[in-house]
Design an enzyme around this catalytic site. Structure first.
Site, PDB file in Angstrom:
ATOM      1  N   GLU A 184      -7.907  70.676  58.065  1.00  0.00           N
ATOM      2  CA  GLU A 184      -7.214  71.151  56.855  1.00  0.00           C
ATOM      3  C   GLU A 184      -8.213  71.513  55.755  1.00  0.00           C
ATOM      4  OE1 GLU A 184      -4.792  67.784  55.775  1.00  0.00           O
ATOM      5  OE2 GLU A 184      -3.651  67.818  57.639  1.00  0.00           O
ATOM      6  N   PRO A 185      -9.139  72.418  56.011  1.00  0.00           N
ATOM      7  CA  PRO A 185     -10.138  72.724  54.983  1.00  0.00           C
ATOM      8  C   PRO A 185      -9.551  73.553  53.845  1.00  0.00           C
ATOM      9  CG  PRO A 185     -10.399  74.204  56.848  1.00  0.00           C
ATOM     10  CD  PRO A 185      -9.312  73.243  57.220  1.00  0.00           C
ATOM     11  N   GLY A 186      -9.940  73.234  52.634  1.00  0.00           N
ATOM     12  CA  GLY A 186      -9.524  74.028  51.478  1.00  0.00           C
ATOM     13  C   GLY A 186     -10.753  74.561  50.767  1.00  0.00           C
ATOM     14  N   TYR A 213     -13.020  66.319  35.950  1.00  0.00           N
ATOM     15  CA  TYR A 213     -13.951  65.605  36.840  1.00  0.00           C
ATOM     16  C   TYR A 213     -15.389  65.645  36.339  1.00  0.00           C
ATOM     17  CZ  TYR A 213     -10.140  67.113  39.966  1.00  0.00           C
ATOM     18  OH  TYR A 213      -8.930  67.411  40.523  1.00  0.00           O
ATOM     19  N   CYS A 258      -7.248  73.300  21.811  1.00  0.00           N
ATOM     20  CA  CYS A 258      -7.467  72.273  20.789  1.00  0.00           C
ATOM     21  C   CYS A 258      -7.594  70.890  21.401  1.00  0.00           C
ATOM     22  CB  CYS A 258      -6.339  72.319  19.774  1.00  0.00           C
ATOM     23  SG  CYS A 258      -6.251  73.936  19.023  1.00  0.00           S
TER      24      CYS A 258
HETATM   25  N1  LLP Z   1      -5.559  67.895  53.281  1.00  0.00           N
HETATM   26  C1  LLP Z   1      -5.023  67.059  52.374  1.00  0.00           C
HETATM   27  C2  LLP Z   1      -3.968  66.130  52.798  1.00  0.00           C
HETATM   28  C3  LLP Z   1      -5.491  67.050  51.047  1.00  0.00           C
HETATM   29  O1  LLP Z   1      -4.966  66.206  50.171  1.00  0.00           O
HETATM   30  C4  LLP Z   1      -6.523  67.955  50.665  1.00  0.00           C
HETATM   31  C5  LLP Z   1      -7.014  67.980  49.283  1.00  0.00           C
HETATM   32  C6  LLP Z   1      -7.033  68.835  51.640  1.00  0.00           C
HETATM   33  C7  LLP Z   1      -6.538  68.767  52.936  1.00  0.00           C
HETATM   34  C8  LLP Z   1      -8.112  69.835  51.329  1.00  0.00           C
HETATM   35  O2  LLP Z   1      -9.295  69.217  50.999  1.00  0.00           O
HETATM   36  P1  LLP Z   1     -10.638  70.079  50.736  1.00  0.00           P
HETATM   37  O3  LLP Z   1     -11.053  70.678  52.043  1.00  0.00           O
HETATM   38  O4  LLP Z   1     -10.288  71.111  49.739  1.00  0.00           O
HETATM   39  O5  LLP Z   1     -11.596  69.082  50.237  1.00  0.00           O
HETATM   40  N2  LLP Z   1      -8.684  69.185  42.543  1.00  0.00           N
HETATM   41  C9  LLP Z   1      -9.825  68.532  43.147  1.00  0.00           C
HETATM   42  C10 LLP Z   1      -9.662  68.411  44.651  1.00  0.00           C
HETATM   43  C11 LLP Z   1      -8.401  67.729  45.094  1.00  0.00           C
HETATM   44  C12 LLP Z   1      -8.247  67.664  46.585  1.00  0.00           C
HETATM   45  C13 LLP Z   1      -6.874  67.241  46.962  1.00  0.00           C
HETATM   46  N3  LLP Z   1      -6.612  67.195  48.382  1.00  0.00           N
HETATM   47  C14 LLP Z   1     -11.084  69.269  42.738  1.00  0.00           C
HETATM   48  O6  LLP Z   1     -11.000  70.273  42.022  1.00  0.00           O
HETATM   49  O7  LLP Z   1     -12.200  68.849  43.079  1.00  0.00           O
END
Ligand code: LLP
Length: 422
Positions: free
Chosen positions: A279-281, A322, A348
């Site tokens: 599940e890469p984001g 963060y 603000c």
């Molecule tokens: N799968 C699940 C269940 C998740 O909760 C997440 C991210 C991902 C996959 C994707 O993770 P990634 O590959 O993007 O690391 N807003 C924060 C990051 C929050 C991540 C939440 N969950 C930031 O800007 O650093």
């Protein structure tokens, strides 16, 4: 980074910053600022790196929609074969609009409602990543009422420390996500006994922006031990979902490449029949985009220099929330004196800053590009201070497409009602 862009598909030509074949200043002139500008080439490269690394192994790459959910970007990824990890029915509708295949969707999240479950069952998603025993019972009822069987993977919490920022660390016992791995067998046994539930997998997601693969591999070991115990209990699993979490370089981090990370994962999976789900984001979208912003005023207060720009924490929350460090550069070469600037927005709040103490050469009117803005940038934007949300633009070679219009002032009050006269 002040020496010049070193992110792939971003370059300098005669001092001007380009994304692929297009000058960022030209885009700022055409579409205004602030705006997010994405590179199609980077998105493709990053997705393909995952695909290539998993060639020859049964797998499904479910891009985490929350990182960046513009439907054009989902469409680009869907066309390359991506599945999707969603956490709400809103994200599901986006995937469907983008032409994504519901049979490649996994549904994560701790608080799925019955109506979200119904819609997901209706369109035939791949599986629900169930996060609690209570959710399992509700899902079983919803599926039974719909005359369907819900495919289920249990999100377990392997209790490993991802070693990342506490707000984005999710795999420890004290976090709200998933079920403790010691409780998993009992919940699987319950699931296997429910006629409207089909047990298909196990999943975990231990955190985000991991710059070392070790915690991910430790989590995998714990998952595999669970898979073996379930096998002995007569509950064979079809897939193992390791979640997302692979980090990117914002400044000087050196996360493993997708290839290096996955070759270690594949080694540990050798001889196992299960399909690998990921599940890469962030690692797909972060370095595909910049946030473009224009300097409105320069201001000196004591020894401190402020660059006040037209983007704010409502456009990009990561620094405020963060204390994230994200690279910033003037989009043009400048002969202005170099100073250490705090780059701040119009909102603000003292916490409204994009960068602190950055050496920059700036005049008012200059544009700045904030790098690595593709992940958790636009998706975390808000209308705070009644600010319209930014435009989004996709560049592909020389081609430019507006993929989201800037919000209008009328959008800001859409759906609001004045009091009935009394
Ligand atoms: N799968 C699940 C269940 C998740 O909760 C997440 C991210 C991902 C996959 C994707 O993770 P990634 O590959 O993007 O690391 N807003 C924060 C990051 C929050 C991540 C939440 N969950 C930031 O800007 O650093």
């Amino acid at each position: 980074m002040s020496g010049g862009a070193s992110f792939s598909h971003f370059s300098r030509r005669d001092g001007e910053l380009y994304i692929e074949q297009v000058a960022l200043n030209a885009l700022a002139n055409q579409f205004g600022t602030p705006c997010y500008v994405y590179s199609a080439a980077v998105l493709r490269d990053n997705f393909d790196a995952y695909s290539r690394a998993l060639q020859g192994r049964d797998h499904l790459i479910c891009y985490a929609v929350k990182a960046c959910s513009n439907i054009a970007i989902l469409q680009l990824l869907a066309r390359r074969g991506a599945g999707f990890d969603i956490v709400s029915v809103g994200e599901l509708e986006r995937v469907l609009l983008a032409g994504g295949d519901p049979a490649k969707v996994v549904f994560s999240g701790v608080a799925k409602t019955a109506s979200e479950m119904r819609r997901a069952l209706d369109v035939g998603i791949h599986c629900f990543n169930v996060e609690s025993a209570a959710e399992l019972e509700v899902l079983a009822e919803v599926a039974a009422a719909a005359g369907q069987r819900a495919a289920v993977s249990l999100r377990v919490n392997p209790d490993v420390d991802a070693g990342t920022h506490p707000y984005i660390s999710t795999g420890l016992k004290e976090n709200k996500f998933g079920v403790a791995i010691e409780q998993a067998e009992a919940i699987y046994q319950r699931a296997a006994a429910l006629p409207s539930i089909e047990v298909v997998g196990v999943d975990c997601h231990i955190g985000s922006q991991l710059t070392d693969a070790t915690p991910l591999l430790d989590a995998l070991e714990r998952l595999l031990a669970l898979v073996d115990r379930l096998d002995e209990l007569g509950i064979p699993l079809q897939h193992i979902d390791l979640g997302g979490g692979l980090g990117v370089r914002y400044r000087d981090e050196q996360p493993p490449t997708a290839d290096a990370y996955l070759s270690q994962v594949l080694q540990r999976l050798e001889g196992r029949p299960q399909r690998l789900v990921l599940e890469p984001g962030r690692s797909i979208v972060a370095n595909s985009a910049v946030l473009l912003t224009e300097t409105i005023y320069l201001k000196q207060s004591g020894d401190k220099h402020f660059a006040i720009v037209d983007a704010a924490m409502n456009d990009m929350l990561r620094p405020s929330l963060y204390q994230a460090w994200m690279a910033l550069e003037n989009t043009s070469a400048s002969d202005a004196p170099e100073r250490l600037y705090d780059v701040v927005g119009p909102v603000c709040e003292t916490g409204d800053w994009l960068a602190k103490e950055r050496p920059l050469r700036l005049r008012s009117g200059d544009r700045l590009a904030m790098f690595s803005a593709g992940a958790y940038g636009f998706t975390m934007a808000s209308n705070y201070n009644s600010r319209t949300r930014a435009a989004e633009i996709l560049v592909d070679g020389e081609q430019v497409q507006l993929i989201r219009e800037r919000e209008t002032l009328a959008d800001l009050t859409r759906g609001e009602h004045l009091l009935d006269s009394v």
